[in-house]
Design a protein around this motif. Structure first.
Motif, PDB file in Angstrom:
ATOM      1  N   GLN A  72       0.613  -1.284   0.114  1.00  0.00           N
ATOM      2  CA  GLN A  72       0.623   0.017   0.585  1.00  0.00           C
ATOM      3  C   GLN A  72       0.759   1.214   0.002  1.00  0.00           C
ATOM      4  OE1 GLN A  72      -2.919   0.645   3.329  1.00  0.00           O
ATOM      5  NE2 GLN A  72      -3.918   1.104   1.930  1.00  0.00           N
ATOM      6  N   ALA A  73       1.691   0.762   0.631  1.00  0.00           N
ATOM      7  CA  ALA A  73       3.176   2.696   1.364  1.00  0.00           C
ATOM      8  C   ALA A  73       3.535   2.851  -0.495  1.00  0.00           C
ATOM      9  CB  ALA A  73       4.231   2.542   1.823  1.00  0.00           C
ATOM     10  N   PRO A  77      -2.168  -1.933  -5.721  1.00  0.00           N
ATOM     11  CA  PRO A  77      -3.394  -1.714  -5.583  1.00  0.00           C
ATOM     12  C   PRO A  77      -4.211  -2.986  -4.782  1.00  0.00           C
ATOM     13  CG  PRO A  77      -3.514  -1.105  -8.253  1.00  0.00           C
ATOM     14  CD  PRO A  77      -1.742  -1.227  -7.157  1.00  0.00           C
ATOM     15  N   CYS A  78      -3.433  -3.546  -5.514  1.00  0.00           N
ATOM     16  CA  CYS A  78      -4.238  -4.828  -5.607  1.00  0.00           C
ATOM     17  C   CYS A  78      -2.828  -6.321  -5.053  1.00  0.00           C
ATOM     18  CB  CYS A  78      -5.555  -5.197  -6.352  1.00  0.00           C
ATOM     19  SG  CYS A  78      -6.055  -6.648  -6.393  1.00  0.00           S
ATOM     20  N   LEU A  79      -3.659  -7.391  -4.000  1.00  0.00           N
ATOM     21  CA  LEU A  79      -2.948  -8.055  -3.886  1.00  0.00           C
ATOM     22  C   LEU A  79      -3.838  -9.263  -4.428  1.00  0.00           C
ATOM     23  CD1 LEU A  79      -2.039  -8.071   0.122  1.00  0.00           C
ATOM     24  CD2 LEU A  79      -0.476  -6.746  -2.282  1.00  0.00           C
ATOM     25  N   PRO A 116      -7.610  -2.099   5.142  1.00  0.00           N
ATOM     26  CA  PRO A 116      -8.755  -2.326   4.806  1.00  0.00           C
ATOM     27  C   PRO A 116      -9.214  -1.866   3.431  1.00  0.00           C
ATOM     28  CG  PRO A 116      -8.988  -0.827   6.190  1.00  0.00           C
ATOM     29  CD  PRO A 116      -7.641  -1.570   6.495  1.00  0.00           C
ATOM     30  N   ASP A 117      -7.681  -0.868   2.855  1.00  0.00           N
ATOM     31  CA  ASP A 117      -7.796  -0.159   1.496  1.00  0.00           C
ATOM     32  C   ASP A 117      -6.907  -0.431   0.310  1.00  0.00           C
ATOM     33  OD1 ASP A 117     -10.032   1.659   2.502  1.00  0.00           O
ATOM     34  OD2 ASP A 117      -8.602   3.264   3.340  1.00  0.00           O
ATOM     35  N   ILE A 118      -6.871  -2.607   0.518  1.00  0.00           N
ATOM     36  CA  ILE A 118      -6.246  -3.137  -0.332  1.00  0.00           C
ATOM     37  C   ILE A 118      -6.954  -3.924  -1.074  1.00  0.00           C
ATOM     38  CG2 ILE A 118      -4.661  -4.152   1.104  1.00  0.00           C
ATOM     39  CD1 ILE A 118      -2.140  -3.066  -0.888  1.00  0.00           C
ATOM     40  N   GLY A 164     -13.579 -11.985   2.518  1.00  0.00           N
ATOM     41  CA  GLY A 164     -13.455 -10.799   1.959  1.00  0.00           C
ATOM     42  C   GLY A 164     -12.546 -10.632   1.075  1.00  0.00           C
ATOM     43  N   ALA A 165     -12.496 -11.692   0.311  1.00  0.00           N
ATOM     44  CA  ALA A 165     -12.091 -10.947  -1.263  1.00  0.00           C
ATOM     45  C   ALA A 165     -12.710 -10.372  -2.035  1.00  0.00           C
ATOM     46  CB  ALA A 165     -11.439 -12.256  -1.736  1.00  0.00           C
ATOM     47  N   ASP A 166     -12.139  -9.479  -2.743  1.00  0.00           N
ATOM     48  CA  ASP A 166     -12.907  -8.209  -3.803  1.00  0.00           C
ATOM     49  C   ASP A 166     -12.830  -9.026  -4.953  1.00  0.00           C
ATOM     50  OD1 ASP A 166     -12.866  -6.511  -1.741  1.00  0.00           O
ATOM     51  OD2 ASP A 166     -10.217  -6.228  -1.606  1.00  0.00           O
TER      52      ASP A 166
END
Ligand code: PBG
Length: 331
Positions: A72-73, A77-79, A116-118, A164-166
């Motif tokens: 994130q740093a 955007p995504c893992l 939470p934001d990734i 919680g997967a997006d």
């Protein structure tokens, strides 16, 4: 119509200085182009280097959270998460994929709690859970059966979405699984969970180090040619992509990456949808090996290959170099 010709037209003119080259660049690479694949393992404070993937390790859930913070740093955007399931939890039917407390689900929840934001993309296929290393269920002849496998993949997808997967990313190459998973996600209240279909996934020799990383390599007998695509084909890739889009895929993936950029370009041209590519483990290992023997500058090789994906039409790239490349670009 181009009327001018040399010497009125000199294409080297715009290349003559760095500011001009920057101004005329047709493609740009940024950390938001990367999806970072990561391997999860059991335990606390555990890092296990993967021999065939120098520089890549499996991480236990607690350390995975730190990787998410670093990503994130760096602006990633995504893992993309992959589990190394304990051997005693692998079975012929891959039932561990349905366990709400499996390694994958624990990693998803821990990352979502801390960062939470990734975005989290999860692979749907049974190979990290089966005792035989194939992506689906086998019949007596050892053939990977399509429709019965889909039933398990639906359960696996819902299990990951509940954790919680997006983005659900089916990599199994069963026919009809995207539509079946989409329908189940809608019914279970996961309307905003995306599907990125591994639409054109080839039966490739470049997956070796990945199979070491998830521990399926030593288990696998034979190959995956009855479901993954023949490297000889590209018309067929367009049919695969058309089907997955019709079934509700939000985006499609081509895999492997660099040897298949012609497929990326054709897919992008034929369908106005987001196309991603997976620069797979064997490609990563090849670049690292080249850099290690001094055949090229590592950073330059990494950025050039990643740029090539963008130029071919990719919206983004799954790459094991994600963190390194994002840091290079951010510097
Ligand atoms: C599993 C899967 C594979 C990869 C991603 N998901 C391996 C395979 O199909 O055997 C390969 C990724 C890589 O090599 O980096 N279905």
């Amino acid at each position: 119509m181009i009327n001018a010709s040399y010497p009125a037209l000199r294409l080297r003119r715009t290349r003559a200085s760095a500011w001009s080259r920057a101004m005329h660049a047709e493609t740009r690479l940024s950390p938001s182009d990367f999806i970072w694949p990561l391997f999860v393992t059991e335990g606390q404070g555990v890092e296990e280097p993967i021999r065939s993937l120098p520089g890549v390790s499996r991480w236990s859930v607690d350390l995975m959270v730190e990787r998410a913070r670093e990503a994130q740093a760096a602006g990633i955007p995504c893992l993309a998460l992959f589990p190394n399931t304990q051997p005693d939890r692998r079975s012929d039917d891959g039932a561990e994929a349905l366990n709400p407390d499996n390694l994958m689900c624990r990693a998803i929840r821990a990352i979502k709690d801390a960062v939470p934001d990734i975005g989290i993309l999860t692979d749907v296929a049974l190979d990290p859970y089966t005792a035989h290393g194939q992506d689906g269920l086998l019949d007596e002849a050892g053939y990977v059966v399509n429709d019965a496998t889909i039933d398990v993949l639906i359960g696996q997808s819902l299990n990951q979405a509940a954790a919680g997967a997006d983005i659900i990313a089916p990599s199994d190459m069963m026919d009809g699984r995207v539509g079946a998973i989409r329908e189940a996600l809608e019914e279970e209240g996961h309307a905003n969970v995306q599907i990125m279909a591994y639409a054109a996934k080839y039966a490739s020799a470049f997956y070796g180090p990945f199979r070491d990383a998830v521990g399926s390599g030593g288990l696998l007998k034979g190959n995956k040619k009855t479901y993954q695509m023949d490297p000889a084909n590209s018309e067929e890739a367009l049919r695969e992509v058309a089907l997955d889009i019709a079934e509700g895929a939000d985006s499609v993936m081509v895999k492997p990456g660099l040897p298949y950029l012609d497929i990326v370009a054709r897919v992008k041209h034929a369908f106005a949808v987001p196309v991603f590519a997976y620069q797979v483990s064997g490609e990563y290992a090849m670049l690292e090996a080249a850099a290690a023997v001094g055949a090229g500058d590592r950073d330059a090789l990494v950025l050039e290959t990643l740029m090539a994906f963008k130029r071919a039409g990719c919206s983004g790239v799954l790459t094991y170099h994600a963190l390194h490349a994002a840091r290079l670009l951010g510097a």
